[in-house]
Design a protein around this motif. Structure first.
Motif, PDB file in Angstrom:
ATOM      1  N   MET A 256       0.827  -1.210   0.000  1.00  0.00           N
ATOM      2  CA  MET A 256       0.000   0.000   0.000  1.00  0.00           C
ATOM      3  C   MET A 256       0.861   1.260   0.000  1.00  0.00           C
ATOM      4  SD  MET A 256      -3.180  -0.938   2.535  1.00  0.00           S
ATOM      5  CE  MET A 256      -4.215  -2.382   2.245  1.00  0.00           C
ATOM      6  N   VAL A 257       1.968   1.245   0.757  1.00  0.00           N
ATOM      7  CA  VAL A 257       2.855   2.414   0.798  1.00  0.00           C
ATOM      8  C   VAL A 257       3.515   2.636  -0.557  1.00  0.00           C
ATOM      9  CG1 VAL A 257       4.978   3.330   1.804  1.00  0.00           C
ATOM     10  CG2 VAL A 257       3.262   2.276   3.280  1.00  0.00           C
ATOM     11  N   GLU A 258       3.997   1.559  -1.167  1.00  0.00           N
ATOM     12  CA  GLU A 258       4.643   1.676  -2.477  1.00  0.00           C
ATOM     13  C   GLU A 258       3.657   2.134  -3.547  1.00  0.00           C
ATOM     14  OE1 GLU A 258       7.769   1.519  -3.324  1.00  0.00           O
ATOM     15  OE2 GLU A 258       8.356   1.157  -1.245  1.00  0.00           O
ATOM     16  N   ASN A 259       2.408   1.705  -3.425  1.00  0.00           N
ATOM     17  CA  ASN A 259       1.397   2.131  -4.394  1.00  0.00           C
ATOM     18  C   ASN A 259       1.191   3.641  -4.323  1.00  0.00           C
ATOM     19  OD1 ASN A 259      -0.890   1.650  -6.299  1.00  0.00           O
ATOM     20  ND2 ASN A 259      -2.111   2.330  -4.554  1.00  0.00           N
ATOM     21  N   LYS A 260       1.146   4.188  -3.123  1.00  0.00           N
ATOM     22  CA  LYS A 260       0.988   5.638  -2.982  1.00  0.00           C
ATOM     23  C   LYS A 260       2.212   6.382  -3.503  1.00  0.00           C
ATOM     24  CE  LYS A 260      -0.664   5.289   1.340  1.00  0.00           C
ATOM     25  NZ  LYS A 260      -1.623   4.172   1.405  1.00  0.00           N
ATOM     26  N   LYS A 261       3.388   5.820  -3.265  1.00  0.00           N
ATOM     27  CA  LYS A 261       4.613   6.453  -3.772  1.00  0.00           C
ATOM     28  C   LYS A 261       4.625   6.471  -5.301  1.00  0.00           C
ATOM     29  CE  LYS A 261       7.765   5.477   0.083  1.00  0.00           C
ATOM     30  NZ  LYS A 261       8.993   4.749   0.487  1.00  0.00           N
ATOM     31  N   MET A 262       4.194   5.378  -5.900  1.00  0.00           N
ATOM     32  CA  MET A 262       4.208   5.268  -7.358  1.00  0.00           C
ATOM     33  C   MET A 262       3.331   6.336  -8.004  1.00  0.00           C
ATOM     34  SD  MET A 262       3.203   2.012  -9.758  1.00  0.00           S
ATOM     35  CE  MET A 262       1.445   2.167  -9.406  1.00  0.00           C
TER      36      MET A 262
ATOM     37  N   LEU B 132     -15.090  -2.009  -4.087  1.00  0.00           N
ATOM     38  CA  LEU B 132     -13.763  -1.610  -4.583  1.00  0.00           C
ATOM     39  C   LEU B 132     -13.488  -2.068  -6.014  1.00  0.00           C
ATOM     40  CD1 LEU B 132     -11.759  -2.446  -1.330  1.00  0.00           C
ATOM     41  CD2 LEU B 132     -12.800  -0.264  -1.983  1.00  0.00           C
ATOM     42  N   HIS B 133     -14.209  -3.059  -6.497  1.00  0.00           N
ATOM     43  CA  HIS B 133     -14.060  -3.546  -7.887  1.00  0.00           C
ATOM     44  C   HIS B 133     -12.618  -3.930  -8.218  1.00  0.00           C
ATOM     45  CE1 HIS B 133     -18.128  -2.095  -8.538  1.00  0.00           C
ATOM     46  NE2 HIS B 133     -17.765  -0.893  -8.112  1.00  0.00           N
ATOM     47  N   ASP B 134     -11.880  -4.421  -7.224  1.00  0.00           N
ATOM     48  CA  ASP B 134     -10.479  -4.832  -7.413  1.00  0.00           C
ATOM     49  C   ASP B 134      -9.595  -3.664  -7.876  1.00  0.00           C
ATOM     50  OD1 ASP B 134      -8.575  -6.843  -7.099  1.00  0.00           O
ATOM     51  OD2 ASP B 134      -8.508  -7.202  -9.262  1.00  0.00           O
ATOM     52  N   ASP B 135     -10.027  -2.438  -7.606  1.00  0.00           N
ATOM     53  CA  ASP B 135      -9.223  -1.267  -7.966  1.00  0.00           C
ATOM     54  C   ASP B 135      -8.341  -0.806  -6.811  1.00  0.00           C
ATOM     55  OD1 ASP B 135     -10.280  -1.141 -10.507  1.00  0.00           O
ATOM     56  OD2 ASP B 135     -11.943   0.149  -9.908  1.00  0.00           O
ATOM     57  N   PHE B 136      -8.577  -1.312  -5.593  1.00  0.00           N
ATOM     58  CA  PHE B 136      -7.830  -0.887  -4.416  1.00  0.00           C
ATOM     59  C   PHE B 136      -7.270  -2.110  -3.688  1.00  0.00           C
ATOM     60  CE2 PHE B 136     -10.734   2.499  -5.342  1.00  0.00           C
ATOM     61  CZ  PHE B 136     -10.067   3.671  -5.004  1.00  0.00           C
ATOM     62  N   TYR B 137      -6.085  -1.935  -3.120  1.00  0.00           N
ATOM     63  CA  TYR B 137      -5.529  -2.981  -2.275  1.00  0.00           C
ATOM     64  C   TYR B 137      -6.297  -3.018  -0.953  1.00  0.00           C
ATOM     65  CZ  TYR B 137      -1.509  -3.346  -5.397  1.00  0.00           C
ATOM     66  OH  TYR B 137      -0.695  -3.548  -6.476  1.00  0.00           O
ATOM     67  N   TYR B 138      -6.578  -4.226  -0.451  1.00  0.00           N
ATOM     68  CA  TYR B 138      -7.335  -4.331   0.785  1.00  0.00           C
ATOM     69  C   TYR B 138      -6.866  -5.548   1.579  1.00  0.00           C
ATOM     70  CZ  TYR B 138     -10.009  -8.022  -1.578  1.00  0.00           C
ATOM     71  OH  TYR B 138     -10.360  -9.172  -2.232  1.00  0.00           O
TER      72      TYR B 138
ATOM     73  N   LYS C 234      -5.042   1.322  -7.308  1.00  0.00           N
ATOM     74  CA  LYS C 234      -3.864   0.715  -7.919  1.00  0.00           C
ATOM     75  C   LYS C 234      -3.958   0.718  -9.439  1.00  0.00           C
ATOM     76  CE  LYS C 234      -5.718  -3.995  -7.766  1.00  0.00           C
ATOM     77  NZ  LYS C 234      -5.466  -5.398  -7.407  1.00  0.00           N
ATOM     78  N   THR C 235      -5.140   1.049  -9.976  1.00  0.00           N
ATOM     79  CA  THR C 235      -5.312   1.011 -11.430  1.00  0.00           C
ATOM     80  C   THR C 235      -5.167   2.368 -12.102  1.00  0.00           C
ATOM     81  OG1 THR C 235      -7.710   1.203 -11.118  1.00  0.00           O
ATOM     82  CG2 THR C 235      -6.782  -1.019 -11.324  1.00  0.00           C
ATOM     83  N   ASP C 236      -5.668   3.436 -11.458  1.00  0.00           N
ATOM     84  CA  ASP C 236      -5.588   4.753 -12.099  1.00  0.00           C
ATOM     85  C   ASP C 236      -5.025   5.842 -11.182  1.00  0.00           C
ATOM     86  OD1 ASP C 236      -7.635   5.117 -10.310  1.00  0.00           O
ATOM     87  OD2 ASP C 236      -9.217   5.297 -11.822  1.00  0.00           O
TER      88      ASP C 236
END
Length: 528
Positions: A55-61, A100-106, A128-130
């Motif tokens: 989750m942290v790396e996703n926000k950094k990206m 969430l439609h698999d668009d967010f890490y949970y 994580k998708t857009d």
């Protein structure tokens, strides 16, 4: 009635902005609450550490490390709804899929450590998708979330979930404090409690708003903000507090109105505040007196009682040093721990340091033994044959009831055959349930032991903070406590020893400063 709670995980004020998110994930993924991690599921990793990093790396990206770090939802089912771990987990998976439609890490964690089954769902604030942030505006429950939970409750034949509005917009500490207060428990005092009491006192002794601020400054407060709202930084606290968030009657305009009302209606009286479980201690001490005539506290126990008694009737003297003021506020924050420590010592006859050490050693040994027994039961319940096959078979039967298929029926028959190679299926099922009951009992005992260890550790820590033992003659102070009396200075001096003994004791320096055991009382019996 089942409840849904919605919370936003905010950015941490420290160097690690995702600190609150990490603490949340590690909390909901505790082995003790999820049957050693059996009821944890995530699309971000297989361990709490891996989930946090993802989750942290996703926000950094996506360059969105600031602001909201995630969201924490709790789905709670009533005890009589017959919801087990598997059904709660399936409900949560469907909920995440629709929301969430698999668009967010949970991450999903089913907690079975309470009488009611409940699920914690924590998900990332950034897609994580857009890279878009999850938007949860006011009214989100009625417009988006409630239709989802209603459909799922209908699907699984469960009572409709309701939204607990009390949990939104309130930090965990305040919520826990208010919940314990509503249940009649001894909630720990916080800086917010101290500030509220000090504002009440300042209003009582002030004729106008500026006089109230001056009173607070004289008692160790800094006014950090005084424009549209009032912020106060008490001496010893780590941060300033906005008074408007302390509750009704403490916003700047409300304080000004309270002072005006006091001036125009002098009959408004100041509500004196006391601290500590006085009724509980009186009951325990009275039981001691009845069961053991002539019983008296030992010097070890009297030290705790003296500190508790000083704090119970806490009042600010006309003059108080900075060190004394800080110590008094620290005592308020720990008065409930001190009350619990005294109760524990009296109930378990801990009257010396050696007995306390022996008790702690015994508790740690008992805890380790229960952990070993629980581990053996868990291995037998989840991994050993034929219990493992019974567990798999029961899961498939529940799934078959929802979605019958030939494949499931064949797998059920296969697992049943494997069980009956060892013993009849009914016998294996009954034995497995007996092991589960044994596990539940060990968990209950372990929880009680850990709570007792925490109290014993508080006793040890509080004792290490105290000064030299208080010298008292054999005086039955227990009777005064039970009778609810306030000891006068003369009585206290008598308990502490004769006048020469007091003068001699004042010459003895402890921890680098002189001891002063004299206390003052006003004409009403209330200490300044």
């Amino acid at each position: 009635m089942a409840i849904t709670k919605l919370l936003r995980i905010k950015e941490s004020g420290g160097a690690d902005k995702a600190s609150h998110l990490k603490k949340n994930i590690f909390y909901i993924c505790q082995d003790a609450k999820t049957s050693d991690g059996v009821w944890i599921g995530s699309n971000a990793g297989s361990t709490p550490g891996m989930i946090c990093r993802t989750m942290v790396e996703n926000k950094k990206m996506w360059g969105k490390e600031d602001g909201s770090q995630g969201f924490h939802y709790v789905l709670s089912f009533p005890p009589d709804s017959n919801v087990d771990e598997e059904l709660a987990f399936q409900f949560a998976e469907d909920f995440c899929r629709e929301l969430l439609h698999d668009d967010f890490y949970y991450v999903i964690a089913v907690h079975n450590d309470r009488s009611h089954m409940h699920v914690h769902i924590t998900f990332d604030s950034v897609s994580k998708t857009d890279g878009m942030k999850f938007h949860s505006p006011k009214g989100d429950w009625e417009k988006r979330i409630q239709p989802i939970t209603d459909r799922l409750c209908e699907k699984y034949h469960l009572p409709v979930l309701e939204y607990n509005e009390d949990r939104r917009g309130k930090n965990y500490g305040e919520w826990q404090h208010s919940r314990d207060s509503e249940k009649g428990k001894s909630a720990y005092f916080t800086w917010a409690d101290i500030i509220r009491d000090d504002i009440d006192e300042a209003i009582h002794y002030s004729e106008n708003y500026e006089g109230m601020l001056s009173y607070l400054r004289d008692h160790g407060y800094k006014v950090t903000r005084n424009v549209t709202f009032l912020s106060l930084l008490p001496e010893g606290a780590g941060r300033a507090f906005r008074t408007g968030r302390l509750g009704d009657g403490y916003a700047k305009d409300e304080i000004i109105q309270r002072i005006a009302d006091k001036v125009h209606e002098p009959e408004i009286k100041y509500r004196y505040k006391t601290y500590g479980d006085r009724a509980v201690l009186r009951e325990i001490i009275y039981a001691k007196i009845v069961c053991t005539p002539g019983w008296k506290m030992t010097p070890f126990q009297r030290q705790f009682w003296k500190r508790w008694n000083n704090t119970y009737f806490i009042r600010k003297p006309q003059s108080m040093s900075q060190e004394e003021r800080l110590q008094r506020r620290q005592d308020i924050l720990e008065i409930n721990k001190l009350s619990a420590a005294i109760s524990y010592m009296l109930e378990h006859d801990i009257d010396s340091v050696s007995k306390l050490s022996a008790k702690m050693e015994s508790l740690h040994s008992e805890r380790d033994a229960i952990k070993r027994r629980l581990s053996v039961c868990q291995t037998k319940y989840y991994k050993k044959q034929p219990f493992y096959y019974v567990g798999q078979c029961e899961k498939l039967k529940k799934e078959y009831q929802k979605n019958p298929s030939q494949d499931l029926e064949d797998r059920i028959q296969e697992f049943t055959r494997k069980v009956e190679e060892t013993c009849p299926y009914e016998e294996a099922y009954e034995n497995r349930m007996n092991v589960k009951k044994e596990m539940d009992e060990y968990r209950r005992i372990l929880k009680d032991i850990k709570r007792e260890i925490k109290i014993a550790e508080d006793v040890s820590r509080l004792y290490s903070q105290m000064e030299a033992p208080v010298r008292m003659k054999d005086q039955d102070i227990s009777e005064d406590i039970y009778a609810g009396k306030r000891l006068s200075s003369k009585e206290e001096n008598k308990m502490a020893g004769s006048k020469p003994e007091q003068d001699q004791r004042k010459k003895i320096k402890t921890t680098g400063k002189e001891m002063d055991d004299e206390r003052r009382t006003d004409s009403k019996g209330i200490r300044d």
